[in-house]
Scaffold this motif. Structure first.
Motif, short mmCIF file in Angstrom:
data_model
loop_
_atom_site.label_atom_id
_atom_site.label_comp_id
_atom_site.label_asym_id
_atom_site.label_seq_id
_atom_site.Cartn_x
_atom_site.Cartn_y
_atom_site.Cartn_z
N ALA A 1 0.81 -1.22 0.00
CA ALA A 1 0.00 0.00 0.00
C ALA A 1 0.85 1.27 0.00
O ALA A 1 0.45 2.29 -0.58
CB ALA A 1 -0.94 0.00 1.20
N THR A 2 2.02 1.23 0.64
CA THR A 2 2.88 2.42 0.70
C THR A 2 3.94 2.44 -0.40
O THR A 2 4.66 3.42 -0.54
CB THR A 2 3.59 2.52 2.06
N SER A 3 4.03 1.37 -1.19
CA SER A 3 5.05 1.32 -2.25
C SER A 3 4.66 2.25 -3.40
O SER A 3 3.53 2.70 -3.51
CB SER A 3 5.21 -0.11 -2.75
N ARG A 4 5.65 2.52 -4.26
CA ARG A 4 5.38 3.39 -5.40
C ARG A 4 5.72 2.67 -6.70
O ARG A 4 6.38 1.64 -6.69
CB ARG A 4 6.15 4.69 -5.27
N GLU A 5 5.26 3.22 -7.80
CA GLU A 5 5.49 2.64 -9.12
C GLU A 5 6.98 2.59 -9.42
O GLU A 5 7.74 3.45 -9.00
CB GLU A 5 4.82 3.51 -10.20
N GLY A 6 7.38 1.59 -10.14
CA GLY A 6 8.76 1.50 -10.60
C GLY A 6 9.47 0.29 -10.04
O GLY A 6 9.00 -0.35 -9.12
N VAL A 7 10.60 0.01 -10.63
CA VAL A 7 11.41 -1.12 -10.18
C VAL A 7 12.67 -0.59 -9.51
O VAL A 7 13.19 0.46 -9.87
CB VAL A 7 11.76 -2.06 -11.36
N ALA A 8 13.14 -1.31 -8.53
CA ALA A 8 14.31 -0.88 -7.77
C ALA A 8 15.62 -1.21 -8.48
O ALA A 8 16.63 -0.55 -8.28
CB ALA A 8 14.29 -1.52 -6.39
N VAL B 1 7.54 -7.25 -2.13
CA VAL B 1 6.99 -6.09 -2.84
C VAL B 1 7.88 -5.75 -4.04
O VAL B 1 7.39 -5.46 -5.13
CB VAL B 1 6.86 -4.87 -1.89
N ALA B 2 9.19 -5.81 -3.85
CA ALA B 2 10.12 -5.52 -4.96
C ALA B 2 9.96 -6.54 -6.08
O ALA B 2 10.09 -6.20 -7.26
CB ALA B 2 11.55 -5.51 -4.45
N ALA C 1 8.64 1.82 -0.05
CA ALA C 1 8.89 3.16 0.50
C ALA C 1 9.99 3.13 1.56
O ALA C 1 10.61 4.15 1.84
CB ALA C 1 7.61 3.72 1.10
N GLU C 2 10.25 1.95 2.13
CA GLU C 2 11.26 1.82 3.19
C GLU C 2 12.68 1.75 2.64
O GLU C 2 13.63 1.69 3.42
CB GLU C 2 10.97 0.56 4.02
N TRP C 3 12.84 1.75 1.35
CA TRP C 3 14.17 1.76 0.73
C TRP C 3 14.45 3.18 0.26
O TRP C 3 13.70 3.76 -0.51
CB TRP C 3 14.24 0.81 -0.45
N THR C 4 15.55 3.75 0.72
CA THR C 4 15.93 5.11 0.34
C THR C 4 17.24 5.08 -0.42
O THR C 4 18.05 4.17 -0.22
CB THR C 4 16.09 6.00 1.60
N PRO C 5 17.49 6.06 -1.29
CA PRO C 5 18.75 6.08 -2.03
C PRO C 5 19.94 6.14 -1.09
O PRO C 5 19.92 6.87 -0.10
CB PRO C 5 18.65 7.35 -2.88
N ASP C 6 20.98 5.37 -1.40
CA ASP C 6 22.18 5.36 -0.56
C ASP C 6 23.39 5.77 -1.39
O ASP C 6 23.88 6.88 -1.27
CB ASP C 6 22.38 3.98 0.06
N LYS C 7 23.86 4.87 -2.26
CA LYS C 7 25.03 5.16 -3.09
C LYS C 7 24.70 4.81 -4.54
O LYS C 7 25.05 3.74 -5.01
CB LYS C 7 26.23 4.35 -2.62
N PRO C 8 24.00 5.71 -5.24
CA PRO C 8 23.65 5.42 -6.63
C PRO C 8 24.91 5.11 -7.45
O PRO C 8 25.94 5.76 -7.30
CB PRO C 8 22.99 6.70 -7.13
#
Length: 130
Positions: free
Chosen positions: A11-18, A55-56, A63-70
């Motif tokens: 429910a809190t996830s967003r569109e797109g692939v990680a 979910v991935a 939503a619990e995954w945030t950018p770290d070291k692109p």
């Protein structure tokens, strides 16, 4: 911090692939999920594992995954719920108890909130001192 269920995470996830391909996904999961307590039951064969990974797999971005070291293979995201099996113990901060016999002017509960501080990988962790 309690790991969300699959439905809550979806429910809190967003569109797109990680991850752009399977190699990126495998490197990241080896770096995080391969040693996280939240995915340990899957490694033992006892349960479904971490809901965020599921979910991935649904081509959604937790939503619990945030950018770290692109651009760094296996380190492009940081999982808020990651806890290494080597950490041991409960990582949740505990409030300092009021001294016995101490009168309080206001209750502490409304002003306390669960929180977890995140630090970049490789940052030295605080140690107990005598």
């Amino acid at each position: 911090m309690t790991l969300p269920t699959f439905d809550e995470a979806m429910a809190t996830s967003r569109e797109g692939v990680a991850f752009s391909n399977g190699t990126e996904a495998e490197c990241w999961m080896e770096n995080y999920c391969g040693r996280c307590v939240n995915d340990a039951e899957l490694r033992r064969g006892d349960g479904p594992g971490c809901a965020l990974v599921l979910v991935a797999y649904e081509d959604r971005f937790p939503a619990e995954w945030t950018p770290d070291k692109p651009g760094h293979l296996g380190q492009q995201w940081r999982c808020m719920y990651f806890r290494s099996e080597e950490d041991g113990g409960d990582p949740e901060p505990k409030p300092i108890p009021d001294p016995p016999g101490q009168l309080t002017l206001a209750p502490r509960e409304p002003f306390e909130r669960p929180a977890r501080m995140l630090a970049p990988l490789g940052t030295p962790q605080p140690a107990e001192v005598a």
